[in-house]
Design a protein around this motif. Structure first.
Motif, short mmCIF file in Angstrom:
data_model
loop_
_atom_site.label_atom_id
_atom_site.label_comp_id
_atom_site.label_asym_id
_atom_site.label_seq_id
_atom_site.Cartn_x
_atom_site.Cartn_y
_atom_site.Cartn_z
N ILE A 140 0.87 -1.17 0.00
CA ILE A 140 0.00 0.00 0.00
C ILE A 140 0.91 1.22 0.00
O ILE A 140 1.95 1.23 0.66
N ILE A 141 0.52 2.24 -0.75
CA ILE A 141 1.31 3.46 -0.79
C ILE A 141 0.56 4.59 -0.10
O ILE A 141 -0.59 4.88 -0.44
N ILE A 142 1.20 5.20 0.90
CA ILE A 142 0.65 6.39 1.57
C ILE A 142 1.73 7.46 1.50
O ILE A 142 2.82 7.29 2.04
N GLY A 143 1.41 8.55 0.83
CA GLY A 143 2.43 9.55 0.58
C GLY A 143 3.52 8.95 -0.28
O GLY A 143 3.23 8.38 -1.34
N GLU A 144 4.75 9.04 0.16
CA GLU A 144 5.86 8.46 -0.58
C GLU A 144 6.31 7.13 0.03
O GLU A 144 7.35 6.59 -0.34
N HIS A 145 5.53 6.60 0.94
CA HIS A 145 5.93 5.40 1.67
C HIS A 145 5.18 4.16 1.16
O HIS A 145 3.96 4.19 0.98
N ARG A 146 5.94 3.12 0.94
CA ARG A 146 5.38 1.83 0.57
C ARG A 146 5.24 0.99 1.84
O ARG A 146 6.20 0.85 2.60
N ILE A 147 4.06 0.44 2.03
CA ILE A 147 3.75 -0.28 3.26
C ILE A 147 3.43 -1.72 2.92
O ILE A 147 2.60 -2.00 2.05
N GLY A 148 4.10 -2.64 3.58
CA GLY A 148 3.86 -4.05 3.33
C GLY A 148 4.96 -4.90 3.92
O GLY A 148 5.95 -4.38 4.46
N PRO A 149 4.83 -6.22 3.82
CA PRO A 149 5.81 -7.13 4.42
C PRO A 149 7.23 -6.95 3.89
O PRO A 149 8.19 -7.29 4.58
N GLU A 150 7.36 -6.40 2.68
CA GLU A 150 8.70 -6.24 2.09
C GLU A 150 9.35 -4.91 2.49
O GLU A 150 10.44 -4.59 2.01
N HIS A 151 8.69 -4.16 3.37
CA HIS A 151 9.20 -2.85 3.77
C HIS A 151 9.24 -2.73 5.29
O HIS A 151 8.47 -3.40 5.98
N PRO A 152 10.10 -1.87 5.83
CA PRO A 152 10.11 -1.66 7.28
C PRO A 152 8.74 -1.19 7.76
O PRO A 152 7.98 -0.58 6.99
N GLY A 176 13.92 -11.70 7.69
CA GLY A 176 14.60 -12.30 6.55
C GLY A 176 13.74 -13.30 5.80
O GLY A 176 12.55 -13.08 5.56
N ILE A 177 14.36 -14.45 5.45
CA ILE A 177 13.70 -15.51 4.71
C ILE A 177 13.95 -16.82 5.44
O ILE A 177 14.75 -16.90 6.37
N VAL A 178 13.26 -17.89 5.01
CA VAL A 178 13.58 -19.22 5.53
C VAL A 178 14.96 -19.59 4.98
O VAL A 178 15.17 -19.61 3.77
N SER A 179 15.90 -19.86 5.87
CA SER A 179 17.28 -20.04 5.44
C SER A 179 17.99 -21.07 6.30
O SER A 179 17.89 -21.03 7.54
N TYR A 180 18.68 -22.02 5.65
CA TYR A 180 19.52 -22.99 6.34
C TYR A 180 20.90 -22.99 5.70
O TYR A 180 21.07 -22.55 4.57
N GLY A 181 21.86 -23.54 6.43
CA GLY A 181 23.22 -23.54 5.92
C GLY A 181 23.87 -22.19 6.13
O GLY A 181 23.22 -21.22 6.53
N PRO A 182 25.17 -22.13 5.85
CA PRO A 182 25.87 -20.87 6.09
C PRO A 182 25.43 -19.77 5.12
O PRO A 182 25.31 -20.02 3.92
N THR A 183 25.16 -18.60 5.66
CA THR A 183 24.92 -17.45 4.80
C THR A 183 26.26 -16.99 4.23
O THR A 183 27.33 -17.44 4.66
#
Length: 350
Positions: A5-17, A276-283
């Motif tokens: 969702i965009i409010i002003g210049e900000h994007r709102i959603g799981p992919e954003h702070p 982050g994401i679902v992650s296993y093993g060394p980053t």
């Protein structure tokens, strides 16, 4: 679920702070100068938006100081006031709105408000607010929700006290009236609230039920509840904000001060980053650490033909030798050449 969702210049959603809203409410204490100072403090704290409440005592209630119009509950922060007197003290004069909103824009803040009746919506439309908020106590006011939704702007609705059936009616009314960008805020309508009475596990449940973004309208003290909400998927966090609780005011007791708000902004963003994401093993950043794992090493000087045993082989750090899981296979085997203490054990040595 709608991802963004965009409010002003900000994007709102799981992919954003998380989108952080500082709620001024009545913390201006009837001083425009203080209201503008709150705006500046909010901007300095790093919030994304500042929100007002748009009403007058007359649009909220009747000037009656008895019966259900008088607050007698000893557990109520506003005990001893009539509703009318409380709203007279807390309201933000409508003639201040433009000055406050202009200052917000100058400082890069999104500025919007909570209307409490249809006349407030008309007034806020004249100021071209980018979004609307519906308070918990109005989330069953279907005509008001339809009026707000008909603007076509994003609508944020607090869910305090509402049953699932009531929320279903609210969400349906908003969507049918033209709201395509909806955020529900988990909210506990006590002031202040306690963590024990916050029930954050409702956040993912609301997401599933209504297929929309969900955030938190937080009346608890401190930052812990807000940070935890991000881990459960909150994309919007609203907190009441004041310059200093010691200055008093109708909402000051459960409002954040500037230093606290700055901490909340940083810690909720860190919580979001940590998901982050679902992650296993060394980053990628962990790769250099692999060399410090345990592995099998020769711990005594040995001659070719000597037999490997627990007296001359151990699992130690670093990780240049064979994995410790091979210990049972290697014990009893002979080594092929002379080796010194501190040599990593490899297949070539047996």
């Amino acid at each position: 679920m709608k991802r963004e969702i965009i409010i002003g210049e900000h994007r709102i959603g799981p992919e954003h702070p998380p989108f952080i809203i500082a709620e001024m409410s009545g913390n201006h204490n009837q001083s425009l100068e203080r209201a503008l100072a709150i705006v500046e403090a909010a901007a300095n704290a790093g919030v994304h938006a500042l929100k007002l409440q748009t009403y007058t005592a007359d649009t909220m209630t009747l000037d009656i100081a008895e019966g259900e119009f008088f607050i007698e509950d000893s557990n109520n922060l506003w005990q001893g006031n009539s509703l009318y007197k409380l709203y007279q003290e807390a309201y933000t004069p409508w003639e201040w709105h433009k000055s406050i909103f202009d200052r917000c824009r100058e400082l890069g803040l999104v500025a919007f408000s909570t209307p409490f009746d249809e006349s407030a919506v008309d007034f806020l439309e004249e100021l071209d607010v980018p979004a609307y908020k519906i308070a918990s106590f109005e989330n069953t006011d279907i005509p008001l929700i339809r009026k707000v939704a008909s603007t076509g702007k994003p609508v944020i609705i607090s869910t305090g006290m509402a049953s699932v059936a009531e929320l279903d009616e609210t969400v349906q009314a908003a969507r049918e009236a033209g709201c395509h960008n909806l955020v529900l805020l988990k909210c506990t309508s006590t002031y202040p609230s306690t963590p024990e009475n916050t029930n954050l596990r409702t956040i993912p449940h609301l997401q599933q039920l209504f297929d929309c973004q969900v955030g938190l309208s937080d009346h608890t003290m401190g930052t812990g509840v807000a940070v935890a909400s991000v881990a459960l998927g909150a994309t919007v966090i609203e907190k009441h904000f004041t310059l200093s609780r010691a200055d008093g005011g109708v909402d000051s007791a459960f409002s954040m001060e500037p230093r606290e708000m700055c901490t909340l902004v940083k810690e909720t963003e860190q919580a979001w980053q940590a998901l982050g994401i679902v992650s296993y093993g060394p980053t990628e950043t962990e790769q250099p650490s692999l060399k410090h794992r345990r592995s099998l090493y020769i711990i005594k000087d040995m001659k070719a033909g000597d037999v490997l045993s627990k007296e001359n082989v151990r699992a130690i750090r670093p990780g240049a030798g064979l994995l410790p899981k091979h210990m049972d296979i290697l014990l009893g085997k002979k080594i092929t050449r002379d080796v010194k203490r501190g040599t990593p054990l490899t297949w070539e040595l047996v």
